[in-house]
Design a protein around this motif. Structure first.
Motif, PDB file in Angstrom:
ATOM      1  N   ASP A  75      61.406  80.521  16.960  1.00 63.49           N
ATOM      2  CA  ASP A  75      60.681  79.264  17.054  1.00 63.49           C
ATOM      3  C   ASP A  75      59.273  79.479  17.600  1.00 63.49           C
ATOM      4  O   ASP A  75      58.959  80.524  18.197  1.00 63.49           O
ATOM      5  N   LEU A  76      58.432  78.489  17.415  1.00 63.83           N
ATOM      6  CA  LEU A  76      57.107  78.479  18.030  1.00 63.83           C
ATOM      7  C   LEU A  76      57.252  78.573  19.544  1.00 63.83           C
ATOM      8  O   LEU A  76      58.108  77.925  20.135  1.00 63.83           O
ATOM      9  N   ASP A  77      56.419  79.395  20.175  1.00 62.98           N
ATOM     10  CA  ASP A  77      56.430  79.525  21.631  1.00 62.98           C
ATOM     11  C   ASP A  77      55.611  78.384  22.217  1.00 62.98           C
ATOM     12  O   ASP A  77      54.391  78.339  22.074  1.00 62.98           O
ATOM     13  N   TYR A  78      56.306  77.435  22.886  1.00 60.28           N
ATOM     14  CA  TYR A  78      55.643  76.257  23.440  1.00 60.28           C
ATOM     15  C   TYR A  78      55.089  76.494  24.841  1.00 60.28           C
ATOM     16  O   TYR A  78      54.577  75.563  25.469  1.00 60.28           O
ATOM     17  N   GLY A  79      55.183  77.697  25.352  1.00 62.31           N
ATOM     18  CA  GLY A  79      54.613  78.005  26.649  1.00 62.31           C
ATOM     19  C   GLY A  79      55.188  77.128  27.750  1.00 62.31           C
ATOM     20  O   GLY A  79      56.393  76.903  27.817  1.00 62.31           O
ATOM     21  N   VAL A  80      54.304  76.598  28.607  1.00 59.79           N
ATOM     22  CA  VAL A  80      54.755  75.787  29.744  1.00 59.79           C
ATOM     23  C   VAL A  80      55.303  74.426  29.307  1.00 59.79           C
ATOM     24  O   VAL A  80      55.893  73.716  30.112  1.00 59.79           O
ATOM     25  N   TRP A  81      55.133  74.069  28.041  1.00 62.83           N
ATOM     26  CA  TRP A  81      55.660  72.809  27.543  1.00 62.83           C
ATOM     27  C   TRP A  81      57.116  72.928  27.087  1.00 62.83           C
ATOM     28  O   TRP A  81      57.742  71.921  26.760  1.00 62.83           O
ATOM     29  N   ASP A  82      57.636  74.109  27.040  1.00 63.50           N
ATOM     30  CA  ASP A  82      58.971  74.323  26.480  1.00 63.50           C
ATOM     31  C   ASP A  82      60.022  73.469  27.185  1.00 63.50           C
ATOM     32  O   ASP A  82      60.097  73.430  28.418  1.00 63.50           O
ATOM     33  N   ALA A  91      51.354  62.145  28.151  1.00 58.00           N
ATOM     34  CA  ALA A  91      50.913  61.350  29.292  1.00 58.00           C
ATOM     35  C   ALA A  91      50.231  62.216  30.341  1.00 58.00           C
ATOM     36  O   ALA A  91      49.247  61.802  30.961  1.00 58.00           O
ATOM     37  N   GLU A  92      50.719  63.429  30.529  1.00 62.15           N
ATOM     38  CA  GLU A  92      50.188  64.321  31.555  1.00 62.15           C
ATOM     39  C   GLU A  92      48.904  65.012  31.123  1.00 62.15           C
ATOM     40  O   GLU A  92      47.980  65.193  31.913  1.00 62.15           O
ATOM     41  N   ASP A  93      48.837  65.404  29.864  1.00 62.47           N
ATOM     42  CA  ASP A  93      47.681  66.142  29.350  1.00 62.47           C
ATOM     43  C   ASP A  93      47.305  65.612  27.970  1.00 62.47           C
ATOM     44  O   ASP A  93      47.497  66.283  26.957  1.00 62.47           O
ATOM     45  N   PRO A  94      46.786  64.386  27.897  1.00 61.90           N
ATOM     46  CA  PRO A  94      46.493  63.783  26.591  1.00 61.90           C
ATOM     47  C   PRO A  94      45.477  64.569  25.771  1.00 61.90           C
ATOM     48  O   PRO A  94      45.616  64.678  24.549  1.00 61.90           O
ATOM     49  N   HIS A  95      44.476  65.123  26.434  1.00 63.25           N
ATOM     50  CA  HIS A  95      43.471  65.890  25.696  1.00 63.25           C
ATOM     51  C   HIS A  95      44.076  67.159  25.116  1.00 63.25           C
ATOM     52  O   HIS A  95      43.883  67.471  23.932  1.00 63.25           O
ATOM     53  N   GLY A  96      44.828  67.897  25.945  1.00 65.07           N
ATOM     54  CA  GLY A  96      45.435  69.134  25.469  1.00 65.07           C
ATOM     55  C   GLY A  96      46.429  68.881  24.351  1.00 65.07           C
ATOM     56  O   GLY A  96      46.471  69.613  23.358  1.00 65.07           O
TER      57      GLY A  96
END
Length: 219
Positions: A75-82, A91-96
């Motif tokens: 799967d795609l590596d979602y990093g810290v969002w996993d 909500a936490e990081d709308p721009h990112g």
């Protein structure tokens, strides 16, 4: 003459599912029906591969498919969002989050970009042996979207506009050096595949709306 027929089954749980179909517990009634329908509709294949996750291993086992782990199907590596719900991330990081959905090379989560996923999937497709025959893969929606980006020759920005429902199949057929794609029917509408079925040649159309990201509920 058909040289490669690649059937990709989406093992991603549907957002908001209450059945626990892909969890550690036993599936609910709906989950059992969907698994039974998916198993009955699997086409004939000479080789089966799966993503290396425990999640895809459980799906392969439930479908009684002896699938070999293939790292490139991960799967795609979602990093810290996993493992986090998309709405919490937005909500936490709308721009990112917005940047990630619109820029294929963005990695605000510190993981893998959509562009990189598409490139590794493209490389794998190009390296499939010409005599591979009929191959079944059990993997995540993101990998199937990446495969479709290559096969349909659409911009990588189209990635999130490709809808791949849970337990659906996409069949990619290589004929005379050209790929064609066919989206399988929803699980509830499927019939068992027959060996004499005609090879799929229809091109998958992209829906106009963006689908929810499947970040949560994976082991």
């Amino acid at each position: 003459m058909v040289t490669v027929r690649l059937t990709m089954l989406c093992a991603t749980a549907a957002p908001g599912s209450q059945d626990g179909l892909f969890g550690n517990g036993s599936p609910g009634e709906r989950g059992r029906r969907e698994l039974a329908a998916a198993k009955a509709a699997l086409p004939p294949y000479s080789r089966a591969l799966r993503a290396p996750s425990a999640h895809c291993a459980r799906i392969a086992e439930a479908l009684a498919v002896d699938a070999t782990p293939e790292n490139v199907l991960r799967d795609l590596d979602y990093g810290v969002w996993d493992g986090r719900p998309p709405e919490d991330i937005a909500a936490e990081d709308p721009h990112g989050f917005s940047t990630w959905l619109t820029d294929p090379d963005a990695v605000p989560h510190g993981g893998e970009s959509v562009g990189r996923l598409c490139r590794r999937t493209e490389s794998w497709l190009k390296e499939l042996p010409a005599d591979a025959g009929s191959v079944l893969t059990i993997t995540e929606a993101a990998v199937i979207r990446a495969a479709l980006v290559h096969v349909l020759s659409v911009p990588v920005r189209s990635f999130w506009h490709l809808r791949v429902p849970a337990l659906s199949t996409v069949t990619l057929t290589l004929r005379d050096g050209l790929w064609n794609a066919r989206l399988g029917q929803p699980v509830a509408e499927r019939r068992p595949a027959r060996a004499d079925d005609n090879p799929p040649v229809a091109v998958l159309a992209m829906p106009a709306t963006r689908q929810p990201l499947c970040l949560a509920g994976r082991p």
